[in-house]
Scaffold this active site. Structure first.
Site, PDB file in Angstrom:
ATOM      1  N   LYS A 185      -3.499   7.656  -0.825  1.00  0.00           N
ATOM      2  CA  LYS A 185      -4.258   6.751  -0.909  1.00  0.00           C
ATOM      3  C   LYS A 185      -5.326   6.702   0.718  1.00  0.00           C
ATOM      4  O   LYS A 185      -4.708   7.069   1.495  1.00  0.00           O
ATOM      5  CB  LYS A 185      -3.193   5.237  -0.489  1.00  0.00           C
ATOM      6  CG  LYS A 185      -2.581   4.994  -2.065  1.00  0.00           C
ATOM      7  CD  LYS A 185      -2.003   3.715  -2.283  1.00  0.00           C
ATOM      8  CE  LYS A 185      -1.168   3.637  -3.602  1.00  0.00           C
ATOM      9  NZ  LYS A 185      -0.158   2.558  -3.802  1.00  0.00           N
ATOM     10  N   PHE A 190      -1.340 -10.207  -6.261  1.00  0.00           N
ATOM     11  CA  PHE A 190      -2.421  -8.330  -5.254  1.00  0.00           C
ATOM     12  C   PHE A 190      -3.260  -7.706  -5.688  1.00  0.00           C
ATOM     13  O   PHE A 190      -3.583  -6.946  -5.138  1.00  0.00           O
ATOM     14  CB  PHE A 190      -1.188  -7.873  -4.865  1.00  0.00           C
ATOM     15  CG  PHE A 190      -0.445  -6.883  -6.135  1.00  0.00           C
ATOM     16  CD1 PHE A 190      -1.129  -5.379  -6.479  1.00  0.00           C
ATOM     17  CD2 PHE A 190       1.116  -7.111  -6.746  1.00  0.00           C
ATOM     18  CE1 PHE A 190      -0.202  -5.087  -7.691  1.00  0.00           C
ATOM     19  CE2 PHE A 190       1.430  -6.734  -7.781  1.00  0.00           C
ATOM     20  CZ  PHE A 190       0.811  -5.236  -7.870  1.00  0.00           C
ATOM     21  N   ARG A 212       7.866  10.664  -8.831  1.00  0.00           N
ATOM     22  CA  ARG A 212       8.416   9.469  -8.437  1.00  0.00           C
ATOM     23  C   ARG A 212       9.326   9.026  -7.446  1.00  0.00           C
ATOM     24  O   ARG A 212       9.765   8.848  -6.174  1.00  0.00           O
ATOM     25  CB  ARG A 212       8.835   8.352  -9.551  1.00  0.00           C
ATOM     26  CG  ARG A 212       7.313   7.982 -11.044  1.00  0.00           C
ATOM     27  CD  ARG A 212       7.394   7.231 -11.505  1.00  0.00           C
ATOM     28  NE  ARG A 212       8.198   6.052 -11.409  1.00  0.00           N
ATOM     29  CZ  ARG A 212       7.423   4.788 -10.872  1.00  0.00           C
ATOM     30  NH1 ARG A 212       6.111   5.429 -10.435  1.00  0.00           N
ATOM     31  NH2 ARG A 212       7.184   4.078 -10.909  1.00  0.00           N
ATOM     32  N   THR A 238       8.465   1.504  -3.948  1.00  0.00           N
ATOM     33  CA  THR A 238       7.227   1.057  -3.947  1.00  0.00           C
ATOM     34  C   THR A 238       6.938   0.282  -2.471  1.00  0.00           C
ATOM     35  O   THR A 238       6.470   0.765  -2.062  1.00  0.00           O
ATOM     36  CB  THR A 238       6.828  -0.526  -5.125  1.00  0.00           C
ATOM     37  OG1 THR A 238       6.623   0.784  -6.299  1.00  0.00           O
ATOM     38  CG2 THR A 238       5.340  -0.153  -4.992  1.00  0.00           C
ATOM     39  N   ARG A 257       7.156   7.194   0.934  1.00  0.00           N
ATOM     40  CA  ARG A 257       6.967   6.007   1.369  1.00  0.00           C
ATOM     41  C   ARG A 257       7.745   5.894   2.567  1.00  0.00           C
ATOM     42  O   ARG A 257       6.650   4.953   3.430  1.00  0.00           O
ATOM     43  CB  ARG A 257       7.376   5.071  -0.411  1.00  0.00           C
ATOM     44  CG  ARG A 257       5.537   5.576  -0.662  1.00  0.00           C
ATOM     45  CD  ARG A 257       5.923   4.334  -2.011  1.00  0.00           C
ATOM     46  NE  ARG A 257       4.674   4.343  -3.073  1.00  0.00           N
ATOM     47  CZ  ARG A 257       4.408   4.383  -4.782  1.00  0.00           C
ATOM     48  NH1 ARG A 257       6.334   4.822  -5.399  1.00  0.00           N
ATOM     49  NH2 ARG A 257       4.025   4.080  -5.278  1.00  0.00           N
ATOM     50  N   ASN A 295       0.908   2.089   0.787  1.00  0.00           N
ATOM     51  CA  ASN A 295       2.269   2.589   0.830  1.00  0.00           C
ATOM     52  C   ASN A 295       1.634   4.339   0.573  1.00  0.00           C
ATOM     53  O   ASN A 295       2.743   4.971  -0.420  1.00  0.00           O
ATOM     54  CB  ASN A 295       2.753   2.241  -0.513  1.00  0.00           C
ATOM     55  CG  ASN A 295       1.856   2.025  -1.508  1.00  0.00           C
ATOM     56  OD1 ASN A 295       1.624   2.316  -1.563  1.00  0.00           O
ATOM     57  ND2 ASN A 295       3.147   2.029  -2.624  1.00  0.00           N
ATOM     58  N   HIS A 310       0.491   6.477  -4.630  1.00  0.00           N
ATOM     59  CA  HIS A 310       0.334   6.961  -6.508  1.00  0.00           C
ATOM     60  C   HIS A 310       0.698   7.680  -7.000  1.00  0.00           C
ATOM     61  O   HIS A 310       0.550   8.649  -6.627  1.00  0.00           O
ATOM     62  CB  HIS A 310      -0.943   5.671  -6.675  1.00  0.00           C
ATOM     63  CG  HIS A 310      -1.282   6.004  -8.069  1.00  0.00           C
ATOM     64  ND1 HIS A 310       0.172   4.316  -8.836  1.00  0.00           N
ATOM     65  CD2 HIS A 310      -1.856   6.652  -9.235  1.00  0.00           C
ATOM     66  CE1 HIS A 310      -0.261   4.436 -10.015  1.00  0.00           C
ATOM     67  NE2 HIS A 310      -1.226   5.224 -10.272  1.00  0.00           N
TER      68      HIS A 310
END
Ligand code: CMP
Length: 140
Positions: free
Chosen positions: A11, A59, A87, A93, A104, A114, A117
């Site tokens: 991100k 959000f 994951r 998250t 993260r 964070n 994704h």
């Protein structure tokens, strides 16, 4: 469990801090292969389409603005049980709830910023991969 593919996005908060290589090292050290990768900047409309599943969430607008605020690196990761493994490598998250040693927890700044994704199911992985990549761009 068979070899799977999953979609990953590094991100804008992470690309801004030059963390692409450090994050990719986490994937590779865990046994995932980066079989497709490109850096791009999403338009607001593209971010809204990608995250349409969240459109009723409070959000959503902020998330779409954030995801189009700077460069992202989109990638396909392949490996044994890749969806669940990614994951696990990413962590929860919210970085505050993620285990030490996860991407993260170690790099994330907030629940929105964070750092990464990752697809949450094999079905969504196939859809998310097709959103960004043609078959020709994925080299196993
Ligand atoms: P991601 O895996 O990209 O999927 C949706 C994103 O929404 C999530 O990571 C978070 O970065 C972001 N988000 C922002 N606020 C929230 C929230 N309150 N709850 C869950 N996700 C949030």
């Amino acid at each position: 469990m068979a070899i799977q593919k999953t979609l990953s996005i590094i991100k804008p908060d992470a690309t801004a801090r030059n963390l692409t290589g450090a994050i990719n090292a986490r994937f590779e050290q865990a046994g995932l292969r980066i079989v497709a990768q490109k850096r791009l900047r999403l338009t607001l409309a593209q971010a809204a389409q990608f995250y349409a599943v969240h459109q009723e969430r409070a959000f959503y607008n902020s998330l779409c603005e954030y995801m189009s605020s700077g460069p992202v690196v989109v990638q396909v990761l392949a490996g044994e049980d890749a969806v669940a493994l990614n994951r696990q490598i990413m962590g929860a998250t919210n970085p505050a709830n993620a285990e030490v040693g996860t991407i993260r927890r170690d790099f994330g700044e907030s629940i929105e910023h964070n750092s990464v994704h990752g697809s949450d199911s094999e079905e969504n992985a196939q859809q998310e991969i097709a959103f960004f990549f043609s078959g020709l761009e994925i080299v196993e």
